[in-house]
Motif scaffolding. Sequence first.
Motif, PDB file in Angstrom:
ATOM      1  N   GLU A   1      38.080  -8.443 -43.879  1.00  0.00           N
ATOM      2  CA  GLU A   1      37.988  -9.294 -42.681  1.00  0.00           C
ATOM      3  C   GLU A   1      38.669  -8.675 -41.460  1.00  0.00           C
ATOM      4  N   PRO A   2      38.269  -7.454 -41.100  1.00  0.00           N
ATOM      5  CA  PRO A   2      38.974  -6.781 -40.005  1.00  0.00           C
ATOM      6  C   PRO A   2      38.755  -7.417 -38.638  1.00  0.00           C
ATOM      7  N   THR A   3      37.650  -8.137 -38.451  1.00  0.00           N
ATOM      8  CA  THR A   3      37.375  -8.632 -37.099  1.00  0.00           C
ATOM      9  C   THR A   3      38.056  -9.965 -36.795  1.00  0.00           C
ATOM     10  N   ASN A   4      38.566 -10.636 -37.817  1.00  0.00           N
ATOM     11  CA  ASN A   4      39.158 -11.959 -37.587  1.00  0.00           C
ATOM     12  C   ASN A   4      40.088 -12.021 -36.371  1.00  0.00           C
ATOM     13  N   PRO A   5      41.070 -11.119 -36.274  1.00  0.00           N
ATOM     14  CA  PRO A   5      41.998 -11.259 -35.145  1.00  0.00           C
ATOM     15  C   PRO A   5      41.564 -10.525 -33.887  1.00  0.00           C
ATOM     16  N   LEU A   6      40.487  -9.755 -33.927  1.00  0.00           N
ATOM     17  CA  LEU A   6      40.172  -8.863 -32.800  1.00  0.00           C
ATOM     18  C   LEU A   6      39.309  -9.504 -31.729  1.00  0.00           C
ATOM     19  N   ASP A   7      39.556  -9.127 -30.466  1.00  0.00           N
ATOM     20  CA  ASP A   7      38.683  -9.601 -29.391  1.00  0.00           C
ATOM     21  C   ASP A   7      37.421  -8.730 -29.346  1.00  0.00           C
ATOM     22  N   MET A   8      36.467  -9.118 -28.479  1.00  0.00           N
ATOM     23  CA  MET A   8      35.158  -8.467 -28.483  1.00  0.00           C
ATOM     24  C   MET A   8      35.242  -6.963 -28.242  1.00  0.00           C
ATOM     25  N   GLU A   9      36.037  -6.560 -27.253  1.00  0.00           N
ATOM     26  CA  GLU A   9      36.106  -5.128 -26.942  1.00  0.00           C
ATOM     27  C   GLU A   9      36.707  -4.345 -28.101  1.00  0.00           C
ATOM     28  N   SER A  10      37.670  -4.955 -28.796  1.00  0.00           N
ATOM     29  CA  SER A  10      38.261  -4.259 -29.941  1.00  0.00           C
ATOM     30  C   SER A  10      37.263  -4.180 -31.090  1.00  0.00           C
ATOM     31  N   ILE A  11      36.467  -5.235 -31.262  1.00  0.00           N
ATOM     32  CA  ILE A  11      35.458  -5.193 -32.323  1.00  0.00           C
ATOM     33  C   ILE A  11      34.466  -4.064 -32.037  1.00  0.00           C
ATOM     34  N   ASP A  12      34.077  -3.942 -30.762  1.00  0.00           N
ATOM     35  CA  ASP A  12      33.173  -2.844 -30.409  1.00  0.00           C
ATOM     36  C   ASP A  12      33.843  -1.493 -30.626  1.00  0.00           C
ATOM     37  N   ALA A  13      35.120  -1.405 -30.258  1.00  0.00           N
ATOM     38  CA  ALA A  13      35.845  -0.141 -30.458  1.00  0.00           C
ATOM     39  C   ALA A  13      35.901   0.193 -31.945  1.00  0.00           C
ATOM     40  N   LEU A  14      36.108  -0.838 -32.757  1.00  0.00           N
ATOM     41  CA  LEU A  14      36.156  -0.621 -34.208  1.00  0.00           C
ATOM     42  C   LEU A  14      34.794  -0.155 -34.729  1.00  0.00           C
ATOM     43  N   ALA A  15      33.731  -0.810 -34.270  1.00  0.00           N
ATOM     44  CA  ALA A  15      32.394  -0.438 -34.739  1.00  0.00           C
ATOM     45  C   ALA A  15      32.078   1.009 -34.358  1.00  0.00           C
ATOM     46  N   ARG A  16      32.394   1.391 -33.113  1.00  0.00           N
ATOM     47  CA  ARG A  16      32.137   2.776 -32.674  1.00  0.00           C
ATOM     48  C   ARG A  16      32.919   3.754 -33.532  1.00  0.00           C
ATOM     49  N   CYS A  17      34.166   3.389 -33.778  1.00  0.00           N
ATOM     50  CA  CYS A  17      35.038   4.288 -34.521  1.00  0.00           C
ATOM     51  C   CYS A  17      34.579   4.420 -35.973  1.00  0.00           C
ATOM     52  N   LEU A  18      34.118   3.330 -36.561  1.00  0.00           N
ATOM     53  CA  LEU A  18      33.629   3.401 -37.938  1.00  0.00           C
ATOM     54  C   LEU A  18      32.357   4.238 -38.002  1.00  0.00           C
ATOM     55  N   ASN A  19      31.509   4.101 -36.985  1.00  0.00           N
ATOM     56  CA  ASN A  19      30.262   4.861 -36.999  1.00  0.00           C
ATOM     57  C   ASN A  19      30.479   6.365 -36.868  1.00  0.00           C
ATOM     58  N   SER A  20      31.579   6.748 -36.215  1.00  0.00           N
ATOM     59  CA  SER A  20      31.798   8.198 -36.100  1.00  0.00           C
ATOM     60  C   SER A  20      32.748   8.708 -37.185  1.00  0.00           C
ATOM     61  N   PHE A  21      33.254   7.810 -37.991  1.00  0.00           N
ATOM     62  CA  PHE A  21      34.167   8.209 -39.075  1.00  0.00           C
ATOM     63  C   PHE A  21      33.387   8.985 -40.138  1.00  0.00           C
ATOM     64  N   LYS A  22      34.026  10.070 -40.643  1.00  0.00           N
ATOM     65  CA  LYS A  22      33.308  10.936 -41.588  1.00  0.00           C
ATOM     66  C   LYS A  22      33.454  10.509 -43.048  1.00  0.00           C
ATOM     67  N   GLY A  23      34.354   9.553 -43.326  1.00  0.00           N
ATOM     68  CA  GLY A  23      34.604   9.183 -44.718  1.00  0.00           C
ATOM     69  C   GLY A  23      33.832   7.952 -45.167  1.00  0.00           C
ATOM     70  N   GLY A  24      34.207   7.412 -46.319  1.00  0.00           N
ATOM     71  CA  GLY A  24      33.531   6.239 -46.878  1.00  0.00           C
ATOM     72  C   GLY A  24      34.149   4.940 -46.372  1.00  0.00           C
ATOM     73  N   ILE A  25      33.337   3.882 -46.380  1.00  0.00           N
ATOM     74  CA  ILE A  25      33.814   2.594 -45.849  1.00  0.00           C
ATOM     75  C   ILE A  25      33.375   1.436 -46.745  1.00  0.00           C
ATOM     76  N   ILE A  26      34.315   0.547 -47.045  1.00  0.00           N
ATOM     77  CA  ILE A  26      33.960  -0.741 -47.649  1.00  0.00           C
ATOM     78  C   ILE A  26      34.478  -1.823 -46.715  1.00  0.00           C
ATOM     79  N   ILE A  27      33.603  -2.729 -46.305  1.00  0.00           N
ATOM     80  CA  ILE A  27      34.047  -3.835 -45.447  1.00  0.00           C
ATOM     81  C   ILE A  27      33.762  -5.157 -46.145  1.00  0.00           C
ATOM     82  N   ILE A  28      34.722  -6.051 -46.094  1.00  0.00           N
ATOM     83  CA  ILE A  28      34.468  -7.435 -46.485  1.00  0.00           C
ATOM     84  C   ILE A  28      34.465  -8.199 -45.175  1.00  0.00           C
TER      85      ILE A  28
END
Length: 549
Positions: free
Chosen positions: A472-499
Amino acid sequence: TDKDINVQDVAITFHGKALVEDTEIVINYGNRYGFIGNNGCGKSTIMKAIAARAIPIPDNLDIYFLNSEYPATDISALQAVFESDDEVAALNAQAEALNNMMAEVEDDDQIGDIQTRLEGIYERLDDLDVNTAETRATSILFGLGFTTQMMQQPTKSFSGGWRMRVALARALFLKPEFLLLDEPTNHLDMEAVLWLEDYLSNWNKILFFVCHSQDFMNGVCTHIVRLDETYKKLRYYAGNYDTYVNTRRDNDKVQWAAYNAEQRDIAEVKEFIARFGHGTVKMIRQAQSREKLLAQKIEKGLVEKPEAPPQYDWSFPDAGQLPMPVLAIESLSFHYPNSADLYTNVDFGIDLQSRICLVGPNGAGKTTLVKLLCDDLQATKGQVKRHSHLKISRFTQHFEDVLDLEMTPMDFFKLKIMPTATIEQIRTLLARYGCSGDKQTQIMGQQSAGQKARIVFAKMAQDKPHILMLDEPTNPLDMESIDALARCLNSFKGGIIIISHDMRLISQVAKDIYICDDKKIERFTGDIMKFKLHQKKVNARKAMAQHKN
Ligand code: ATP
Ligand code: ATP
């Protein structure tokens, strides 16, 4: 109407910091407002102030502010929801007093007035009618994921998250005229979120809530209220979240044009004054008169520069590749001591290309799976194979636990995370995550949830993980941070599990949806939108079945 709120010149200060100044609060009956703004701008505090009637609110408007869980008591969940004896008794007493009054007055206007008040009371008593109360309470609890058996359990037997649902169910049951909710979708699973979205989209009194899920706000809101942190004003937009985004873009365009034009004019006048302020008498006069005009214009107020959305730059470094298998579960079974199996004979694997979103009802074992993968818990049967160099970084629902809340972000990073970095490097890093200015030296325990969450992400990047596990990473984040997180995850080279149940994040990041339910973990064929449709159908079917019972 007499149930609208319209207050001018509101100022709210918190710990010496002005959150809003000289702003208006306009909340109209029948509307559903989504309240948004940057992390830490003061949304929770302003909600509290409104709920405490720190601004004038019509007396006939009963307020219910939900921001904490139902206490741990011996009362059953069901009773906790529909037990409103106090209010019923008070209403009956009021009705009796009014009836007595009616017998005594003779003035028609007065009688009319009493009748209106009586009607209101009887309407409310109908809402709380014991004969239908239990049925209504049951259907709300059911929608929020309670089984018939759970409804009978005392509230003290539930975890905090479930007691939050009891409190939410009670708020919905009581049908207050002015309902305030602070992040109502936190702690809910997707099934319950969809149910709540549907329920609240029919709310016909006042709803005012903070939420960071665009999808949810699109489904529920008739209006968006934004706290403009730069100008400390509340801004109002008609329509749902998507409409707000469009309106704001258009407004900003117009405002930028007006602002730029005005600034150009001002610069021109200033240049004129500088050039001719020492010239011939005629020139000097002209310069003086233009200077006067400019002063008048400034006095009247210039066009404000639109608040630019904050830009964050989050990134997780590339930790390099690892040979397969990176992380795999083979024929795993697991149960907590003295409990039934939570998982039976599960196979599941992750590599550095994985982009997995885990969905499933609360309590199905998503968090437990993450703990098994991270070696916090051991399988009762089968095994977890983990590459010996594998580094995992986690964001948990108790994300603040990894911070030292007594410390400031600067000290924490200097002493605990990056001892060899310079102060300047730490400052730059924190600022990229949205912890800037005086927030860098403010004790973390005194910062808002979203502000603390960003610091956790800044810390996670320093772990240099191969795999990220985000609960639940987005629970506390505002919109711009959620977008920053999404961008960062998309350019991340490793594996990801999100709940998560944030559609926007999931649809941007996840490649595979896995459902965790019935002691199994299974891949869902389709994307998250397809899953949402699937879940809605399941909800509808369940509601039908419940209705028949
Ligand atoms: P979020 O979106 O992150 O939940 P918010 O908009 O709801 O944030 P609030 O929780 O209302 O913001 O916090 C408002 C401001 O008050 C924040 O900037 C926070 O740093 C500040 N604050 C909170 N507690 C204290 C405190 N004890 N001392 C000083 N400042 C505080
Ligand atoms: P949520 O969405 O609510 O976070 P989840 O799918 O992540 O739920 P888990 O937190 O993994 O579910 O819990 C799975 C089940 O195991 C729940 O029924 C929970 O009550 C139970 N459980 C969790 N931790 C423990 C524990 N330490 N001891 C005993 N039972 C536990």
